[in-house]
Design a protein around this motif. Structure first.
Motif, PDB file in Angstrom:
ATOM      1  N   GLU A 255       0.837  -1.197   0.000  1.00  0.00           N
ATOM      2  CA  GLU A 255       0.000   0.000   0.000  1.00  0.00           C
ATOM      3  C   GLU A 255       0.878   1.256   0.000  1.00  0.00           C
ATOM      4  O   GLU A 255       0.526   2.273  -0.611  1.00  0.00           O
ATOM      5  CB  GLU A 255      -0.929   0.008   1.212  1.00  0.00           C
ATOM      6  CG  GLU A 255      -1.959  -1.113   1.199  1.00  0.00           C
ATOM      7  CD  GLU A 255      -2.987  -0.955   2.313  1.00  0.00           C
ATOM      8  OE1 GLU A 255      -3.106   0.156   2.868  1.00  0.00           O
ATOM      9  OE2 GLU A 255      -3.674  -1.940   2.618  1.00  0.00           O
ATOM     10  N   GLU A 256       2.033   1.183   0.677  1.00  0.00           N
ATOM     11  CA  GLU A 256       2.961   2.308   0.683  1.00  0.00           C
ATOM     12  C   GLU A 256       3.495   2.553  -0.722  1.00  0.00           C
ATOM     13  O   GLU A 256       3.689   3.701  -1.141  1.00  0.00           O
ATOM     14  CB  GLU A 256       4.124   2.017   1.636  1.00  0.00           C
ATOM     15  CG  GLU A 256       3.728   1.807   3.071  1.00  0.00           C
ATOM     16  CD  GLU A 256       3.375   3.097   3.774  1.00  0.00           C
ATOM     17  OE1 GLU A 256       4.051   4.114   3.529  1.00  0.00           O
ATOM     18  OE2 GLU A 256       2.412   3.094   4.557  1.00  0.00           O
TER      19      GLU A 256
ATOM     20  N   GLU B  60       9.294  -3.049  -5.573  1.00  0.00           N
ATOM     21  CA  GLU B  60       9.328  -3.452  -4.166  1.00  0.00           C
ATOM     22  C   GLU B  60      10.296  -4.619  -4.063  1.00  0.00           C
ATOM     23  O   GLU B  60      10.152  -5.619  -4.781  1.00  0.00           O
ATOM     24  CB  GLU B  60       7.942  -3.866  -3.673  1.00  0.00           C
ATOM     25  CG  GLU B  60       7.929  -4.290  -2.212  1.00  0.00           C
ATOM     26  CD  GLU B  60       6.534  -4.540  -1.674  1.00  0.00           C
ATOM     27  OE1 GLU B  60       6.420  -5.291  -0.683  1.00  0.00           O
ATOM     28  OE2 GLU B  60       5.565  -3.998  -2.234  1.00  0.00           O
ATOM     29  N   VAL B  61      11.276  -4.515  -3.172  1.00  0.00           N
ATOM     30  CA  VAL B  61      12.349  -5.516  -3.113  1.00  0.00           C
ATOM     31  C   VAL B  61      12.609  -5.939  -1.674  1.00  0.00           C
ATOM     32  O   VAL B  61      12.042  -5.388  -0.725  1.00  0.00           O
ATOM     33  CB  VAL B  61      13.647  -4.959  -3.743  1.00  0.00           C
ATOM     34  CG1 VAL B  61      13.437  -4.621  -5.211  1.00  0.00           C
ATOM     35  CG2 VAL B  61      14.153  -3.738  -2.977  1.00  0.00           C
TER      36      VAL B  61
ATOM     37  N   TYR C 134      13.201   4.096  -0.897  1.00  0.00           N
ATOM     38  CA  TYR C 134      12.191   4.684  -0.016  1.00  0.00           C
ATOM     39  C   TYR C 134      11.782   3.652   1.038  1.00  0.00           C
ATOM     40  O   TYR C 134      11.785   2.448   0.776  1.00  0.00           O
ATOM     41  CB  TYR C 134      10.978   5.135  -0.833  1.00  0.00           C
ATOM     42  CG  TYR C 134      11.337   6.168  -1.878  1.00  0.00           C
ATOM     43  CD1 TYR C 134      11.091   7.516  -1.667  1.00  0.00           C
ATOM     44  CD2 TYR C 134      11.946   5.784  -3.073  1.00  0.00           C
ATOM     45  CE1 TYR C 134      11.427   8.469  -2.629  1.00  0.00           C
ATOM     46  CE2 TYR C 134      12.297   6.730  -4.031  1.00  0.00           C
ATOM     47  CZ  TYR C 134      12.033   8.063  -3.813  1.00  0.00           C
ATOM     48  OH  TYR C 134      12.381   8.994  -4.760  1.00  0.00           O
ATOM     49  N   THR C 135      11.419   4.148   2.214  1.00  0.00           N
ATOM     50  CA  THR C 135      11.110   3.261   3.337  1.00  0.00           C
ATOM     51  C   THR C 135       9.623   2.926   3.393  1.00  0.00           C
ATOM     52  O   THR C 135       8.772   3.672   2.896  1.00  0.00           O
ATOM     53  CB  THR C 135      11.521   3.907   4.670  1.00  0.00           C
ATOM     54  OG1 THR C 135      10.833   5.157   4.820  1.00  0.00           O
ATOM     55  CG2 THR C 135      13.014   4.149   4.710  1.00  0.00           C
ATOM     56  N   ASP C 136       9.321   1.794   4.039  1.00  0.00           N
ATOM     57  CA  ASP C 136       7.934   1.412   4.268  1.00  0.00           C
ATOM     58  C   ASP C 136       7.486   1.973   5.616  1.00  0.00           C
ATOM     59  O   ASP C 136       8.200   2.757   6.254  1.00  0.00           O
ATOM     60  CB  ASP C 136       7.750  -0.114   4.196  1.00  0.00           C
ATOM     61  CG  ASP C 136       8.562  -0.863   5.250  1.00  0.00           C
ATOM     62  OD1 ASP C 136       9.002  -0.239   6.244  1.00  0.00           O
ATOM     63  OD2 ASP C 136       8.745  -2.084   5.091  1.00  0.00           O
TER      64      ASP C 136
ATOM     65  N   LEU D 173      14.062   0.037   4.337  1.00  0.00           N
ATOM     66  CA  LEU D 173      14.274   0.331   2.919  1.00  0.00           C
ATOM     67  C   LEU D 173      13.626  -0.763   2.075  1.00  0.00           C
ATOM     68  O   LEU D 173      14.073  -1.904   2.058  1.00  0.00           O
ATOM     69  CB  LEU D 173      15.768   0.429   2.628  1.00  0.00           C
ATOM     70  CG  LEU D 173      16.498   1.594   3.310  1.00  0.00           C
ATOM     71  CD1 LEU D 173      17.994   1.499   3.066  1.00  0.00           C
ATOM     72  CD2 LEU D 173      15.960   2.925   2.809  1.00  0.00           C
ATOM     73  N   ARG D 174      12.588  -0.410   1.350  1.00  0.00           N
ATOM     74  CA  ARG D 174      11.751  -1.416   0.700  1.00  0.00           C
ATOM     75  C   ARG D 174      11.473  -1.132  -0.777  1.00  0.00           C
ATOM     76  O   ARG D 174      11.304  -2.052  -1.567  1.00  0.00           O
ATOM     77  CB  ARG D 174      10.417  -1.490   1.462  1.00  0.00           C
ATOM     78  CG  ARG D 174       9.380  -2.402   0.883  1.00  0.00           C
ATOM     79  CD  ARG D 174       9.730  -3.845   1.062  1.00  0.00           C
ATOM     80  NE  ARG D 174       9.650  -4.263   2.437  1.00  0.00           N
ATOM     81  CZ  ARG D 174       9.880  -5.506   2.848  1.00  0.00           C
ATOM     82  NH1 ARG D 174      10.230  -6.445   1.982  1.00  0.00           N
ATOM     83  NH2 ARG D 174       9.798  -5.822   4.128  1.00  0.00           N
ATOM     84  N   PHE D 175      11.443   0.155  -1.175  1.00  0.00           N
ATOM     85  CA  PHE D 175      11.027   0.506  -2.537  1.00  0.00           C
ATOM     86  C   PHE D 175      12.145   1.236  -3.267  1.00  0.00           C
ATOM     87  O   PHE D 175      12.794   2.121  -2.698  1.00  0.00           O
ATOM     88  CB  PHE D 175       9.767   1.391  -2.503  1.00  0.00           C
ATOM     89  CG  PHE D 175       8.712   0.865  -1.574  1.00  0.00           C
ATOM     90  CD1 PHE D 175       8.067  -0.335  -1.827  1.00  0.00           C
ATOM     91  CD2 PHE D 175       8.380   1.560  -0.424  1.00  0.00           C
ATOM     92  CE1 PHE D 175       7.114  -0.832  -0.969  1.00  0.00           C
ATOM     93  CE2 PHE D 175       7.412   1.084   0.450  1.00  0.00           C
ATOM     94  CZ  PHE D 175       6.782  -0.115   0.180  1.00  0.00           C
ATOM     95  N   CYS D 176      12.346   0.880  -4.520  1.00  0.00           N
ATOM     96  CA  CYS D 176      13.373   1.514  -5.342  1.00  0.00           C
ATOM     97  C   CYS D 176      12.718   2.203  -6.547  1.00  0.00           C
ATOM     98  O   CYS D 176      11.795   1.653  -7.154  1.00  0.00           O
ATOM     99  CB  CYS D 176      14.371   0.477  -5.853  1.00  0.00           C
ATOM    100  SG  CYS D 176      15.352  -0.305  -4.546  1.00  0.00           S
TER     101      CYS D 176
END
Length: 305
Positions: free
Chosen positions: A114-115, A264-265, A290-292, A297-300
């Motif tokens: 969702e983030e 999302e990684v 970017y952070t969740d 650190l979850r999104f690139c």
């Protein structure tokens, strides 16, 4: 007597509690004793669904349950004791502000994703207020593409997945949400050289929550994931990067100039991904990580040059 045997006989037990408050307390205790994750919330979700509510907060705890409701609830509890995910048991789950049908083995959308949708929407609203061409790679239940379709009516959105089960479920959800004419769904696996998806060669934005778990970490998954969800939607090969690399290579040709790729990684992959792009893919620029909601650190984000 094992809990499974106890539950099998519960609907026949003369002194089985019938009041919502007591049924909830008993089921929560049983789940906790058997080390079912989130025992209280599992019981709450299952009971609310049986009683026709979204959450137990809207229920009267003094309500006396009918025999039919009791039998259905304890049947749900048997499934949960077998570690079947709540989402599959009740057959639906909320994501962003839409409700999606859930069916095994299609991957259950996580709260973290969702983030990702929020980040993507923020960029789309800023850069493409009048509409954009968007591709959701690995659509699963359709969570990302359908949430965007609801909020961004002028976008041209396409969703692809290598799983036929996932594509079928996305179509079901699109129809249920009256968004069938807003998202074009295609059963395929993208890779370098894939062109002409739904008659569209280039996209303003590509979004993907790809398989990223390494082979040697698959055995550490919780039973809810390992026993019920599609391993092809989870496992990213020896390095965890196999599908991610395919999406990167595909994006090199499929993105418009200045188009964005959002991924999302796994928590340990952003720096690996950044090094890979810098070394092998000069047509892409790594913008940032970017952070969740847990500050991980979850999104690139990457951009096509």
């Amino acid at each position: 007597m094992k809990v499974e045997q106890q539950l099998r006989s519960l609907p026949k037990m003369r002194f089985l509690p019938r009041k919502v408050k007591d049924v909830l307390a008993l089921s929560s205790r049983i789940f906790e004793r058997q080390e079912v994750p989130e025992p209280s919330s599992s019981a709450c979700y299952l009971l609310a669904d049986v009683m026709g509510h979204k959450t137990v907060t809207t229920m009267n705890m003094q309500t006396i349950m009918t025999q039919k409701h009791l039998e259905q609830f304890w049947d749900f509890c048997r499934k949960r004791l077998k570690r079947e995910p709540v989402q599959y048991i009740i057959g639906e789950w909320d994501f962003c502000d839409i409700t999606l049908k859930m069916k095994p083995p299609v991957l259950i959308p996580r709260r973290e994703t969702e983030e990702l949708v929020n980040l993507v929407e923020e960029e789309l609203n800023t850069r493409f207020p009048n509409g954009a061409t968007v591709l959701d790679v690995g659509c699963g239940s359709g969570a990302i593409s359908l949430a965007l379709a609801k909020h961004r009516p002028n976008d041209r959105i396409m969703a692809v997945d290598m799983s036929l089960d996932a594509c079928c479920l996305t179509r079901e959800n699109a129809k249920m949400l009256n968004l069938a004419d807003r998202v074009a769904i295609h059963h395929l696996e993208v890779e370098a050289g894939t062109i002409g998806i739904g008659g569209c060669d280039k996209f303003d934005m590509i979004i993907s929550n790809p398989p990223y778990i390494r082979n040697d970490n698959m055995q550490q998954l919780a039973p809810e994931v390992a026993w019920y969800e599609d391993h092809h939607a989870l496992c990213g090969g020896m390095s965890g990067m196999e599908t991610i690399r395919k999406v990167l290579l595909f994006s090199c040709s499929a993105l418009n100039i200045n188009g964005s790729l959002w991924l999302e990684v796994a928590l340990d992959q952003p720096h690996v991904l950044q090094r890979y792009v810098a070394r092998f893919l000069p047509m892409l620029r790594f913008v940032g990580t970017y952070t969740d909601f847990s500050n991980r650190l979850r999104f690139c984000k990457l951009k096509k040059l």
